[in-house]
Design a protein around this motif. Structure first.
Motif, PDB file in Angstrom:
ATOM      1  N   LEU A   8     -11.248   7.701  12.943  1.00 17.08           N
ATOM      2  CA  LEU A   8     -12.106   8.373  12.221  1.00 17.08           C
ATOM      3  C   LEU A   8     -12.532   7.852  11.128  1.00 17.08           C
ATOM      4  N   LYS A   9     -11.310   7.088  10.314  1.00 14.61           N
ATOM      5  CA  LYS A   9     -11.603   6.490   9.192  1.00 14.61           C
ATOM      6  C   LYS A   9     -10.248   5.470   9.125  1.00 14.61           C
ATOM      7  N   ALA A  10     -10.362   4.368   8.399  1.00 18.96           N
ATOM      8  CA  ALA A  10      -9.250   3.407   8.108  1.00 18.96           C
ATOM      9  C   ALA A  10      -9.576   2.871   6.863  1.00 18.96           C
ATOM     10  N   ILE A  11      -8.365   2.347   6.287  1.00 21.96           N
ATOM     11  CA  ILE A  11      -8.217   1.261   5.290  1.00 21.96           C
ATOM     12  C   ILE A  11      -8.246  -0.064   5.617  1.00 21.96           C
ATOM     13  N   HIS A  12      -8.924  -0.869   5.109  1.00 19.81           N
ATOM     14  CA  HIS A  12      -8.854  -2.286   5.547  1.00 19.81           C
ATOM     15  C   HIS A  12      -8.007  -2.936   4.418  1.00 19.81           C
ATOM     16  N   SER A  13      -7.172  -3.610   4.704  1.00 20.73           N
ATOM     17  CA  SER A  13      -6.293  -4.414   3.515  1.00 20.73           C
ATOM     18  C   SER A  13      -6.417  -6.134   4.128  1.00 20.73           C
ATOM     19  N   LEU A  28      -4.609   9.458   4.693  1.00 26.62           N
ATOM     20  CA  LEU A  28      -5.201   8.118   4.609  1.00 26.62           C
ATOM     21  C   LEU A  28      -5.785   7.997   3.088  1.00 26.62           C
ATOM     22  N   GLU A  29      -6.600   8.917   2.573  1.00 22.01           N
ATOM     23  CA  GLU A  29      -7.259   8.783   1.453  1.00 22.01           C
ATOM     24  C   GLU A  29      -6.435   8.641   0.289  1.00 22.01           C
ATOM     25  N   GLY A  30      -5.339   9.258   0.532  1.00 20.38           N
ATOM     26  CA  GLY A  30      -4.103   9.346  -0.547  1.00 20.38           C
ATOM     27  C   GLY A  30      -3.603   7.756  -0.414  1.00 20.38           C
ATOM     28  N   LEU A  31      -3.392   7.269   0.721  1.00 20.76           N
ATOM     29  CA  LEU A  31      -2.925   6.151   0.693  1.00 20.76           C
ATOM     30  C   LEU A  31      -3.700   4.938  -0.065  1.00 20.76           C
ATOM     31  N   LEU A  32      -4.851   5.106   0.063  1.00 19.87           N
ATOM     32  CA  LEU A  32      -5.806   4.207  -0.626  1.00 19.87           C
ATOM     33  C   LEU A  32      -5.691   4.427  -2.162  1.00 19.87           C
ATOM     34  N   GLY A  33      -5.492   5.582  -2.559  1.00 18.90           N
ATOM     35  CA  GLY A  33      -5.214   5.819  -4.028  1.00 18.90           C
ATOM     36  C   GLY A  33      -3.830   5.033  -4.276  1.00 18.90           C
ATOM     37  N   ARG A  34      -3.032   5.180  -3.648  1.00 15.30           N
ATOM     38  CA  ARG A  34      -1.553   4.809  -3.907  1.00 15.30           C
ATOM     39  C   ARG A  34      -1.620   3.214  -3.749  1.00 15.30           C
ATOM     40  N   GLY A  35      -2.248   2.669  -3.019  1.00 13.08           N
ATOM     41  CA  GLY A  35      -2.426   1.136  -2.851  1.00 13.08           C
ATOM     42  C   GLY A  35      -3.417   0.708  -4.215  1.00 13.08           C
ATOM     43  N   GLN A  36      -4.264   1.545  -4.668  1.00  8.89           N
ATOM     44  CA  GLN A  36      -4.996   0.937  -5.539  1.00  8.89           C
ATOM     45  C   GLN A  36      -4.143   1.050  -7.102  1.00  8.89           C
ATOM     46  N   GLN A  37      -3.436   2.131  -6.936  1.00  4.35           N
ATOM     47  CA  GLN A  37      -2.410   2.120  -7.962  1.00  4.35           C
ATOM     48  C   GLN A  37      -1.564   1.098  -8.284  1.00  4.35           C
ATOM     49  N   ASN A  38      -1.004   0.553  -7.218  1.00  5.48           N
ATOM     50  CA  ASN A  38      -0.146  -0.463  -6.980  1.00  5.48           C
ATOM     51  C   ASN A  38      -0.778  -1.846  -7.313  1.00  5.48           C
ATOM     52  N   GLY A  39      -1.846  -1.960  -7.427  1.00  8.55           N
ATOM     53  CA  GLY A  39      -2.695  -3.213  -7.615  1.00  8.55           C
ATOM     54  C   GLY A  39      -3.053  -3.928  -6.550  1.00  8.55           C
ATOM     55  N   VAL A  40      -3.116  -3.357  -5.393  1.00 10.67           N
ATOM     56  CA  VAL A  40      -3.211  -3.901  -4.065  1.00 10.67           C
ATOM     57  C   VAL A  40      -4.858  -4.400  -4.136  1.00 10.67           C
ATOM     58  N   ARG A  41      -5.188  -5.679  -4.057  1.00 16.89           N
ATOM     59  CA  ARG A  41      -6.423  -6.103  -4.282  1.00 16.89           C
ATOM     60  C   ARG A  41      -7.422  -5.921  -2.816  1.00 16.89           C
ATOM     61  N   ILE A  43       0.763  -1.042  -0.056  1.00 18.27           N
ATOM     62  CA  ILE A  43       0.142   0.102  -0.036  1.00 18.27           C
ATOM     63  C   ILE A  43       0.834   1.382   0.063  1.00 18.27           C
ATOM     64  N   TYR A  44       1.893   1.385   0.844  1.00 18.22           N
ATOM     65  CA  TYR A  44       2.797   2.558   1.072  1.00 18.22           C
ATOM     66  C   TYR A  44       3.553   3.080   0.025  1.00 18.22           C
ATOM     67  N   TYR A  45       3.935   2.144  -0.929  1.00 20.13           N
ATOM     68  CA  TYR A  45       5.174   2.508  -1.906  1.00 20.13           C
ATOM     69  C   TYR A  45       4.705   3.488  -3.073  1.00 20.13           C
ATOM     70  N   THR A  46       5.477   4.237  -3.645  1.00 22.96           N
ATOM     71  CA  THR A  46       5.020   5.261  -4.755  1.00 22.96           C
ATOM     72  C   THR A  46       4.920   4.442  -5.847  1.00 22.96           C
ATOM     73  N   PRO A  47       3.604   4.569  -6.543  1.00 19.31           N
ATOM     74  CA  PRO A  47       3.234   3.982  -7.534  1.00 19.31           C
ATOM     75  C   PRO A  47       4.174   3.956  -8.733  1.00 19.31           C
ATOM     76  N   GLY A  48       4.565   2.696  -9.283  1.00 18.57           N
ATOM     77  CA  GLY A  48       5.470   2.754 -10.374  1.00 18.57           C
ATOM     78  C   GLY A  48       6.789   2.345  -9.925  1.00 18.57           C
ATOM     79  N   SER A  49       7.115   2.378  -8.457  1.00 22.33           N
ATOM     80  CA  SER A  49       8.458   2.127  -8.003  1.00 22.33           C
ATOM     81  C   SER A  49       8.834   0.664  -7.964  1.00 22.33           C
ATOM     82  N   LEU A  50      10.204   0.480  -7.931  1.00 19.12           N
ATOM     83  CA  LEU A  50      10.546  -1.031  -7.527  1.00 19.12           C
ATOM     84  C   LEU A  50      10.162  -1.465  -6.641  1.00 19.12           C
ATOM     85  N   LYS A  51       9.944  -0.805  -5.231  1.00 20.64           N
ATOM     86  CA  LYS A  51       9.458  -1.427  -4.238  1.00 20.64           C
ATOM     87  C   LYS A  51       8.082  -1.776  -4.331  1.00 20.64           C
TER      88      LYS A  51
END
Length: 436
Positions: free
Chosen positions: A159-164, A126-139, A78-86
């Protein structure tokens, strides 16, 4: 300190001992019996079954440091920059490690993870993390409010959370040793208690010139190879220096101290509970991590370790300490994050201060619910300006010797989750550099 940390004595590891009484010749010598070295050795021998390979490990057993000393989280990416090797390696690696565990009867739990925003300031991140994870292909990521949080973690507030749901836990020490067993079954050798002291070109008078690299230890034992790959973890910079490389990026050890929920309180937590990362600080922050043995770890902090392989609060090595504090990069990092560092040091000694941070997520938690737990050490690569090196670094060296060595100088977290994907990448690099 995501994929690091648990203190475990060496005699609790499985032993792979094969004494070295005379020089042995190999096509490829892999230095480092941790999860990256072992997964890469396994990948190389599967690709090149006709070659003779050996892994050299300085301890009596495999995976006794970072690889066996970690929190055991299987990260989803989830956390890693979209398109990065990590990001790519983590998303590939999580599927590979689950499949490997299934194929090799290694138990794991897909207990999931909540990344919880407890303040209004954290919600946009948190909402930015959701978009990042989705761009990375996290299901199957989903965002939820307070009711959804309580449904998954009744004691957690936010207040809010992402569930993985595909985040899990496993014993990475067991995974790493299984890689070693696979490697041995495929014909590879594992030589323990072989602490490398020198790389040198093979002398015509004492060796086989078809294996031009001699790897020696302090006892005078030698192994010869056509090529050498090092995956040294906490010792990566020192191994690279032995073949003429620069010391930078420098490995600086950071210790993380965990608390444990008392056994009768372990039912308070169902899965992983993580904070929203704060971009002002270099490390993630306190989180709740269930373990395969049923225990729950809380933490860790992040403080300079006074010994590279020291897992106790009072462990100290004068050589390691001087080596760290003399490094300009560490001094610059410390000045940039002085307040953060002082707070982390305080929390290393103050149980109540640590619990207060955790109460942001689980308000019902009290000091009486926890005890001091294990610690571990993370190999953090730093550059000269105090920046955390957040990507993979390969190096060789100078001249004829350097042309036959490949050093993996940095394999950043989550290297354990990504280990099988990393192994494929390193094996590709070995093939390209050495023209196998």
């Amino acid at each position: 300190m995501s994929d690091s940390l648990t203190s475990r004595h060496l005699d609790s590891c499985d032993f792979y001992y094969r004494p070295v009484s005379h020089a042995k010749n190999y096509d490829i010598v892999i230095v480092g019996g941790g999860i990256v070295g072992l997964s890469t050795a396994r990948e190389l021998i599967m690709r090149h079954p006709s070659l003779k390979l050996a892994v050299l490990e300085k301890e009596k057993a495999l995976a006794c440091h970072q690889s066996g000393n970690n929190s055991g989280v299987i990260h989803a990416g989830i956390y890693y920059t979209p398109g990065s090797l990590k990001a790519k390696l983590c998303v590939q690696g999580v599927d590979l490690v689950y499949k490997y565990c299934d194929d090799n009867d290694i138990p794991y739990k897909k207990c999931g993870k909540l990344i919880v925003a407890t303040t209004a300031e954290e919600v946009p991140r948190l909402e930015g993390l959701l978009g990042r994870g989705q761009q990375n292909g996290v299901r199957d990521l989903r965002i939820m409010g307070p009711d959804g949080i309580r449904e998954i973690e009744p004691n957690c507030r936010g207040l809010k959370a992402i569930h993985s749901p595909h985040t899990g836990i496993v014993d990475y020490g067991r995974v790493a040793r299984s890689y070693g067993e696979n490697f041995q079954r495929l014909g590879g050798d594992v030589l323990t208690e072989f602490e490398v002291s020198e790389f040198r070109l093979t002398s015509k008078s004492i060796g086989d010139l078809s294996h031009p690299v001699t790897v020696a230890n302090k006892q005078g034992q030698t192994v010869q190879g056509r090529y050498v790959l090092t995956c040294g973890g906490l010792q990566a910079d020192r191994l690279a220096e032995k073949s003429g490389c620069e010391r930078e990026p420098r490995i600086v050890p950071f210790r993380g101290d965990y608390l444990l929920l008392k056994p009768e309180k372990s039912s308070m937590i169902n899965g992983n509970i993580y904070p929203v990362p704060d971009p002002r600080f270099p490390f993630l922050g306190f989180h709740f991590t269930p373990r395969m043995d049923g225990s729950v770890w809380l933490g860790p902090n992040a403080v300079l370790a006074f010994k590279r392989e020291g897992y106790q609060l009072t462990d100290f090595s004068l050589t390691d300490f001087i080596d760290a504090v003399r490094f300009r990069g560490l001094r610059k990092l410390a000045m940039k994050h002085l307040t953060f560092g002082m707070r982390e040091m305080y929390e290393a000694f103050s149980l109540s201060a640590s619990v207060k941070k955790l109460q942001k997520f689980v308000p019902s938690l009290t000091v009486d619910d926890v005890i001091r737990g294990p610690s571990g050490v993370r190999a953090q690569a730093l550059d000269h300006d105090g920046n955390l090196v957040d990507d993979f670094v390969f190096d060789g060296g100078q001249g004829d010797l350097g042309s036959r060595l490949l050093h993996v100088r940095n394999a950043p977290s989550p290297a354990a989750t990504s280990s099988l994907a990393i192994a494929k990448m390193i094996a590709d690099e070995v093939h390209k550099r050495f023209q196998l």
